[in-house]
Design a protein around this motif. Structure first.
Motif, PDB file in Angstrom:
ATOM      1  N   GLY A   1       0.367  -4.345  -8.058  1.00  0.00           N
ATOM      2  CA  GLY A   1       1.080  -4.807  -6.871  1.00  0.00           C
ATOM      3  C   GLY A   1       1.904  -6.044  -7.155  1.00  0.00           C
ATOM      4  O   GLY A   1       3.062  -6.155  -6.741  1.00  0.00           O
TER       5      GLY A   1
ATOM      6  N   GLN B   1      -3.172  -5.546 -12.067  1.00  0.00           N
ATOM      7  CA  GLN B   1      -2.501  -6.102 -10.887  1.00  0.00           C
ATOM      8  C   GLN B   1      -1.101  -5.501 -10.664  1.00  0.00           C
ATOM      9  O   GLN B   1      -0.096  -6.197 -10.671  1.00  0.00           O
ATOM     10  CB  GLN B   1      -2.424  -7.631 -11.007  1.00  0.00           C
ATOM     11  CG  GLN B   1      -3.820  -8.255 -11.082  1.00  0.00           C
ATOM     12  CD  GLN B   1      -3.816  -9.761 -11.155  1.00  0.00           C
ATOM     13  OE1 GLN B   1      -3.944 -10.317 -12.243  1.00  0.00           O
ATOM     14  NE2 GLN B   1      -3.668 -10.430 -10.029  1.00  0.00           N
TER      15      GLN B   1
ATOM     16  N   SER C   1     -11.454  -3.385  -7.386  1.00  0.00           N
ATOM     17  CA  SER C   1     -10.793  -4.570  -7.915  1.00  0.00           C
ATOM     18  C   SER C   1     -11.806  -5.582  -8.409  1.00  0.00           C
ATOM     19  O   SER C   1     -11.624  -6.213  -9.458  1.00  0.00           O
ATOM     20  CB  SER C   1      -9.902  -5.212  -6.845  1.00  0.00           C
ATOM     21  OG  SER C   1     -10.675  -5.595  -5.717  1.00  0.00           O
TER      22      SER C   1
ATOM     23  N   ASP D   1      -3.860  -3.836  -4.011  1.00  0.00           N
ATOM     24  CA  ASP D   1      -3.306  -3.444  -5.304  1.00  0.00           C
ATOM     25  C   ASP D   1      -2.754  -4.651  -6.058  1.00  0.00           C
ATOM     26  O   ASP D   1      -2.362  -4.539  -7.216  1.00  0.00           O
ATOM     27  CB  ASP D   1      -2.245  -2.348  -5.168  1.00  0.00           C
ATOM     28  CG  ASP D   1      -1.049  -2.771  -4.345  1.00  0.00           C
ATOM     29  OD1 ASP D   1      -1.124  -3.825  -3.677  1.00  0.00           O
ATOM     30  OD2 ASP D   1      -0.035  -2.053  -4.343  1.00  0.00           O
TER      31      ASP D   1
ATOM     32  N   GLN E   1       0.803  -1.216   0.000  1.00  0.00           N
ATOM     33  CA  GLN E   1       0.000   0.000   0.000  1.00  0.00           C
ATOM     34  C   GLN E   1       0.835   1.266   0.000  1.00  0.00           C
ATOM     35  O   GLN E   1       0.623   2.174  -0.788  1.00  0.00           O
ATOM     36  CB  GLN E   1      -0.912  -0.005   1.242  1.00  0.00           C
ATOM     37  CG  GLN E   1      -1.960  -1.118   1.196  1.00  0.00           C
ATOM     38  CD  GLN E   1      -2.905  -0.932   0.031  1.00  0.00           C
ATOM     39  OE1 GLN E   1      -3.335   0.175  -0.240  1.00  0.00           O
ATOM     40  NE2 GLN E   1      -3.214  -1.994  -0.666  1.00  0.00           N
TER      41      GLN E   1
ATOM     42  N   THR F   1      -6.156  -5.030  -8.313  1.00  0.00           N
ATOM     43  CA  THR F   1      -6.764  -3.972  -9.111  1.00  0.00           C
ATOM     44  C   THR F   1      -6.354  -4.141 -10.570  1.00  0.00           C
ATOM     45  O   THR F   1      -5.578  -5.039 -10.917  1.00  0.00           O
ATOM     46  CB  THR F   1      -6.349  -2.585  -8.594  1.00  0.00           C
ATOM     47  OG1 THR F   1      -4.919  -2.512  -8.528  1.00  0.00           O
ATOM     48  CG2 THR F   1      -6.925  -2.331  -7.209  1.00  0.00           C
TER      49      THR F   1
END
Length: 512
Positions: free
Chosen positions: A379, A377, A311, A371, A29, A374
């Motif tokens: 993250g 992707q 998401s 994340d 995050q 989302t």
């Protein structure tokens, strides 16, 4: 031998933090400044060398030992450590004592070599060969050739396959001292269980103490309540817990009443259809393929997707339901009875409570890694890149071997990040892994990166033996972990913690 100046600089960095307070490489995050993502590094401000006489916060050895408990086990040098436990020590003294323990373990391992290891890790570039002992894990053994130790960057050689009987592997001492009797083990587990019960029974549970105690694993009888506390689902105050459970369970079923009938609407039909397709693909099949459990999972995932439109539902989220459901189910039945007959014996009201608790705890987990799921992707994309950078520092030979055979990290590590290694290890190993993840700060995002790095390097011998792209990729996507147990996970976590300690708060180690 390293110069006095180099040694002082290393200790200056070591004294600034103690294990347990180290920053991680990457957070899902709010990532801090990360040396892997920036071409330049901030220049450290000059510091006065730490002195034992200087008035500053110090850490007791109990804190250090408890935060690295997977890296130690019973042995003759434990008496020396325990004798120092009451003293107030600075981190330099603590590390010197730790080095002595590690050397003793290594010497005994030379006489009684283990068949198990996690794979070699190159020393950080800024540490000389004489200081290699500072970053060795207990799973390392000395090379038979002195030339292997002469170079600062030479990988430390270790044997490869983990033994199925891993009690000796955890202790690292001679057979007559390392293998604890079953009675001693049962006493030890009973003692740990008592500590958990005392913490949980108090009027206000000390969550920091609970995290430290949970790092090395949580006993089954107290795991459901401990997970609910560590995930932030239940409050630390004992008197508030019943009311909180009742309120959150009521809130969840209000969502079901309000949203679940919309699953066949045109706007939500695709989401529900994908969930319905994915659930039978999950494991363990004996649990998931039961109609009653399938309905519970469908409700949990659909409600989460509706309430998180940023998401929505993404393949991979479905796997994250299982550990929570199984752990909370074991409040009512033994984990060996998690089958159709066992679940049929659970009262309907209990199943409703399990469903609501699973939903809220899974939501807490996903709040920290949303994340990952989302659009595009990002993250996961970032974490895979971070893993590639980290492995290139800790085992350049493995990294170059993958590059030479055109194997991209995204081809095998995407699933490691997307499913938190759930598809790579048995379910009971995942549950043990999550004990530690929930006790680590941002364990599911930042510490997971180090676990994945240790997991990859664990298979270095097999990786380096593969000379074909297809065979190499098939191996990485189907790793032989079917018979792994808690001891294997403990060794993996100990290695991951060592990597975190060596790299997370030492930006100079990332310099090529």
């Amino acid at each position: 031998m390293a110069s006095d100046g180099a040694r002082k600089q290393f200790w200056k960095r070591s004294n600034s933090k103690v294990p347990g307070s180290i920053r991680h490489v990457y957070g899902a995050q709010h990532p801090p400044f990360d040396p892997l993502l920036h071409g330049t590094l901030p220049k450290p401000s000059p510091k006065v060398p730490a002195s034992p006489l200087k008035a500053k916060r110090v850490s007791t050895f109990q804190e250090f030992e408890s935060s690295t408990s997977d890296a130690w086990d019973a042995g003759e040098d434990d008496d020396e450590l325990l004798a120092m436990a009451a003293e107030s020590l600075n981190s330099a003294v603590v590390m010197e004592t730790a080095n002595r323990v590690l050397r003793n373990h290594s010497q005994r391992r030379e006489q009684h070599p283990l068949r198990g290891a996690l794979g070699p890790v190159a020393a950080p570039p800024s540490i000389s060969s004489s200081d290699l002992r500072l970053v060795k894990s207990i799973s390392e053994s000395h090379t038979s050739s002195s030339a292997g130790i002469a170079s600062d960057t030479a990988p430390l050689q270790r044997s490869q396959s983990l033994p199925q009987s891993s009690t000796a592997a955890l202790s690292g001492g001679p057979s007559d001292q390392s293998v604890l009797s079953s009675s001693v083990l049962s006493e030890r587990e009973a003692s740990r269980l008592d500590k958990f019960k005392q913490l949980l029974a108090g009027p206000n549970t000390d969550l920091e103490k609970l995290r430290k105690l949970s790092w090395s694993g949580i006993p089954k009888p107290v795991r459901p309540m401990t997970w609910k506390l560590l995930s932030g689902y239940l409050p630390a105050n004992v008197d508030r817990r019943p009311a909180t459970l009742q309120r959150k369970q009521k809130e969840y079923f209000a969502f079901i009443e309000h949203y679940y009938d919309s699953r066949n609407d045109a706007v939500h039909q695709d989401t529900y259809r994908q969930i319905h397709i994915d659930i039978p693909r999950m494991s363990p099949e004996a649990l998931i393929l039961q109609p009653k459990v399938t309905e519970i999972f469908e409700r949990i995932l659909f409600i989460w997707a509706i309430r998180h439109p940023a998401s929505g539902y993404v393949q991979g989220i479905n796997d994250l339901v299982t550990p929570f459901f199984v752990v909370f189910l074991c409040e009512y039945i033994d984990d060996a009875a998690v089958d159709a007959a066992g679940i049929a014996s659970v009262p309907e009201e209990a199943l409703r409570n399990i469903e609501a608790d699973t939903y809220w705890c899974m939501s807490k987990l996903l709040d920290g890694i949303q994340d990952n799921y989302t659009f595009a992707q990002p993250g996961i994309q970032m974490k895979v890149k971070m893993l590639e950078e980290l492995v290139s520092r800790i085992d350049e030979q493995v990294h170059r071997h993958l590059e030479q055979h055109e194997v991209k990290y995204l081809q095998f590590a995407f699933r490691w990040m997307n499913n938190l290694l759930m598809r790579e290890v048995p379910l009971h190993c995942t549950i043990r892994l999550w004990d530690t993840y929930q006790s680590e700060p941002e364990g599911f995002s930042r510490f997971h990166l180090y676990v994945c790095a240790a997991f990859l390097v664990r298979w270095r011998k097999e990786i380096l033996e593969e000379r074909d792209f297809q065979e190499l990729l098939l191996f990485l996507q189907n790793l032989p972990t079917a018979h792994w147990g808690n001891e294997d996970v403990s060794l993996l976590l100990a290695e991951a913690y060592r990597l975190k300690f060596a790299f997370a708060d030492a930006p100079n180690h990332y310099k090529k």
